[in-house]
Design a protein around this motif. Structure first.
Motif, PDB file in Angstrom:
ATOM      1  N   UNK A 172       0.861  -1.182   0.000  1.00 13.31           N
ATOM      2  CA  UNK A 172       0.000   0.000   0.000  1.00 13.31           C
ATOM      3  C   UNK A 172       0.899   1.234   0.000  1.00 13.31           C
ATOM      4  N   UNK A 173       0.803   2.026  -1.062  1.00  5.75           N
ATOM      5  CA  UNK A 173       1.580   3.263  -1.159  1.00  5.75           C
ATOM      6  C   UNK A 173       0.675   4.434  -0.792  1.00  5.75           C
ATOM      7  N   UNK A 174       1.078   5.195   0.224  1.00  9.01           N
ATOM      8  CA  UNK A 174       0.276   6.303   0.720  1.00  9.01           C
ATOM      9  C   UNK A 174       1.064   7.595   0.637  1.00  9.01           C
ATOM     10  N   UNK A 175       0.416   8.659   0.190  1.00  7.30           N
ATOM     11  CA  UNK A 175       1.032   9.981   0.160  1.00  7.30           C
ATOM     12  C   UNK A 175       0.247  10.899   1.096  1.00  7.30           C
ATOM     13  N   UNK A 176       0.948  11.461   2.074  1.00  4.63           N
ATOM     14  CA  UNK A 176       0.273  12.321   3.046  1.00  4.63           C
ATOM     15  C   UNK A 176       1.215  13.444   3.452  1.00  4.63           C
ATOM     16  N   UNK A 177       0.676  14.472   4.099  1.00  2.11           N
ATOM     17  CA  UNK A 177       1.529  15.560   4.564  1.00  2.11           C
ATOM     18  C   UNK A 177       0.774  16.852   4.759  1.00  2.11           C
ATOM     19  N   UNK A 178       1.543  17.936   5.013  1.00  2.00           N
ATOM     20  CA  UNK A 178       0.960  19.266   5.148  1.00  2.00           C
ATOM     21  C   UNK A 178       1.513  20.135   4.017  1.00  2.00           C
ATOM     22  N   UNK A 179       2.536  20.965   4.308  1.00  2.00           N
ATOM     23  CA  UNK A 179       3.158  21.720   3.212  1.00  2.00           C
ATOM     24  C   UNK A 179       3.957  20.807   2.285  1.00  2.00           C
ATOM     25  N   UNK A 180       4.540  19.769   2.851  1.00  2.00           N
ATOM     26  CA  UNK A 180       5.319  18.795   2.078  1.00  2.00           C
ATOM     27  C   UNK A 180       4.626  17.442   2.120  1.00  2.00           C
ATOM     28  N   UNK A 181       4.582  16.762   0.968  1.00  2.00           N
ATOM     29  CA  UNK A 181       3.943  15.455   0.901  1.00  2.00           C
ATOM     30  C   UNK A 181       4.986  14.355   1.069  1.00  2.00           C
ATOM     31  N   UNK A 182       4.601  13.312   1.780  1.00  2.00           N
ATOM     32  CA  UNK A 182       5.495  12.213   2.116  1.00  2.00           C
ATOM     33  C   UNK A 182       4.955  10.922   1.509  1.00  2.00           C
ATOM     34  N   UNK A 183       5.838  10.188   0.838  1.00  2.00           N
ATOM     35  CA  UNK A 183       5.480   8.866   0.330  1.00  2.00           C
ATOM     36  C   UNK A 183       5.820   7.823   1.382  1.00  2.00           C
ATOM     37  N   UNK A 184       4.833   7.037   1.767  1.00  2.00           N
ATOM     38  CA  UNK A 184       5.059   5.937   2.693  1.00  2.00           C
ATOM     39  C   UNK A 184       4.600   4.640   2.074  1.00  2.00           C
ATOM     40  N   UNK A 185       5.309   3.554   2.366  1.00  2.00           N
ATOM     41  CA  UNK A 185       4.987   2.246   1.796  1.00  2.00           C
ATOM     42  C   UNK A 185       4.742   1.249   2.927  1.00  2.00           C
ATOM     43  N   UNK A 186       3.542   0.693   2.943  1.00  2.00           N
ATOM     44  CA  UNK A 186       3.168  -0.286   3.955  1.00  2.00           C
ATOM     45  C   UNK A 186       3.102  -1.662   3.298  1.00  2.00           C
ATOM     46  N   UNK A 187       3.839  -2.610   3.846  1.00  2.00           N
ATOM     47  CA  UNK A 187       3.885  -3.968   3.296  1.00  2.00           C
ATOM     48  C   UNK A 187       3.266  -4.929   4.305  1.00  2.00           C
ATOM     49  N   UNK A 188       2.291  -5.703   3.857  1.00  2.00           N
ATOM     50  CA  UNK A 188       1.615  -6.668   4.720  1.00  2.00           C
ATOM     51  C   UNK A 188       1.814  -8.067   4.162  1.00  2.00           C
ATOM     52  N   UNK A 189       2.326  -8.969   4.993  1.00  2.00           N
ATOM     53  CA  UNK A 189       2.583 -10.339   4.556  1.00  2.00           C
ATOM     54  C   UNK A 189       2.062 -11.335   5.599  1.00  2.00           C
ATOM     55  N   UNK A 190       0.753 -11.688   5.533  1.00  2.80           N
ATOM     56  CA  UNK A 190       0.262 -12.746   6.425  1.00  2.80           C
ATOM     57  C   UNK A 190       0.816 -14.106   5.980  1.00  2.80           C
ATOM     58  N   UNK A 191       0.898 -15.038   6.907  1.00 12.69           N
ATOM     59  CA  UNK A 191       1.307 -16.384   6.527  1.00 12.69           C
ATOM     60  C   UNK A 191       0.197 -17.009   5.690  1.00 12.69           C
ATOM     61  N   UNK A 192       0.529 -18.109   4.993  1.00 15.14           N
ATOM     62  CA  UNK A 192      -0.413 -18.706   4.051  1.00 15.14           C
ATOM     63  C   UNK A 192      -1.751 -19.046   4.702  1.00 15.14           C
ATOM     64  N   UNK A 193      -1.713 -19.682   5.871  1.00 11.99           N
ATOM     65  CA  UNK A 193      -2.956 -20.064   6.543  1.00 11.99           C
ATOM     66  C   UNK A 193      -3.769 -18.836   6.928  1.00 11.99           C
ATOM     67  N   UNK A 194      -3.076 -17.755   7.240  1.00 11.48           N
ATOM     68  CA  UNK A 194      -3.771 -16.533   7.631  1.00 11.48           C
ATOM     69  C   UNK A 194      -4.468 -15.881   6.451  1.00 11.48           C
TER      70      UNK A 194
END
Length: 206
Positions: A172-194
């Motif tokens: 998930x790539x998210x861009x957020x901020x106030x005067x300056x915008x910040x790129x953040x990358x969230x990586x989610x890896x559940x195990x197979x059974x999950x």
């Protein structure tokens, strides 16, 4: 009936993943705005499924200095997650939090690292809260670990961890901020059974 895997995800699953990205990013933006006592805006996040082995080259160049906050998921869901941002973005957030000049560029001290861990923990918890709300599953994050290094190095250890849990990761790539915008990358890896547990909790036949 043959169990579905991430390779079988269709548009319905993609819609759910996009909703997870939207809710999680919204929660994270609200939390950061409260933490910084500032109005924060957010652009619509991008949500994609990637092969875990290709995540590194998909986000940053190998030699770019990045900040990574790594956690594990526990309780009803097991797996790993990570929040990544560029060094200048991390520095901007810390300077805002510490009420410093925006151009302050000294090396992070222990207090700065603690603040970064807290920021990463808040952001990760926001996404996990979204996932928990959508699935009614209890998902608990571990104590966060932080790394500041070249992207290839920062992603090398999580790549091993991700490899233990499955072949694919949700990015998930998210861009957020106030005067300056910040790129953040969230990586989610559940195990197979999950994965199966998450899809079943969302009401999809397995």
């Amino acid at each position: 009936m043959k169990k579905k895997s991430l390779r079988d995800i269709n548009e319905k699953y993609a819609d759910v993943l996009r909703e997870l990205g939207n809710i999680g990013a919204g929660n994270a933006t609200t939390a950061i705005a409260s933490m910084l006592s500032r109005r924060i805006i957010m652009n619509v996040p991008k949500v994609e499924l990637f092969e875990a082995s290709k995540l590194g080259v998909s986000i940053f160049s190998e030699e770019e200095i990045v900040v990574g906050i790594f956690l594990e998921m526990e309780t009803d869901i097991q797996g790993s997650m990570m929040f990544l941002m560029k060094l200048d973005s991390a520095r901007y957030l810390v300077n805002r939090l510490m009420e410093r000049d925006a151009d302050y560029a000294e090396e992070f001290d222990d207090m700065d690292l603690s603040a970064l861990k807290e920021i990463g923990n808040i952001i990760a918890s926001s996404y996990l809260s979204a996932l928990s709300t959508l699935t009614n599953l209890v998902i608990t994050p571990s104590i966060p670990y932080i790394a500041i290094d070249m992207a290839a190095s920062v992603l090398s250890v999580p790549a091993i961890e991700f490899g233990r849990f499955g072949e694919h990761a949700l990015l998930i790539e998210t861009e957020f901020g106030d005067e300056s915008m910040i790129d953040g990358f969230f990586i989610l890896m559940p195990e197979r059974a999950s994965y199966n547990k998450i899809l079943s909790a969302l009401g999809f036949a397995m």
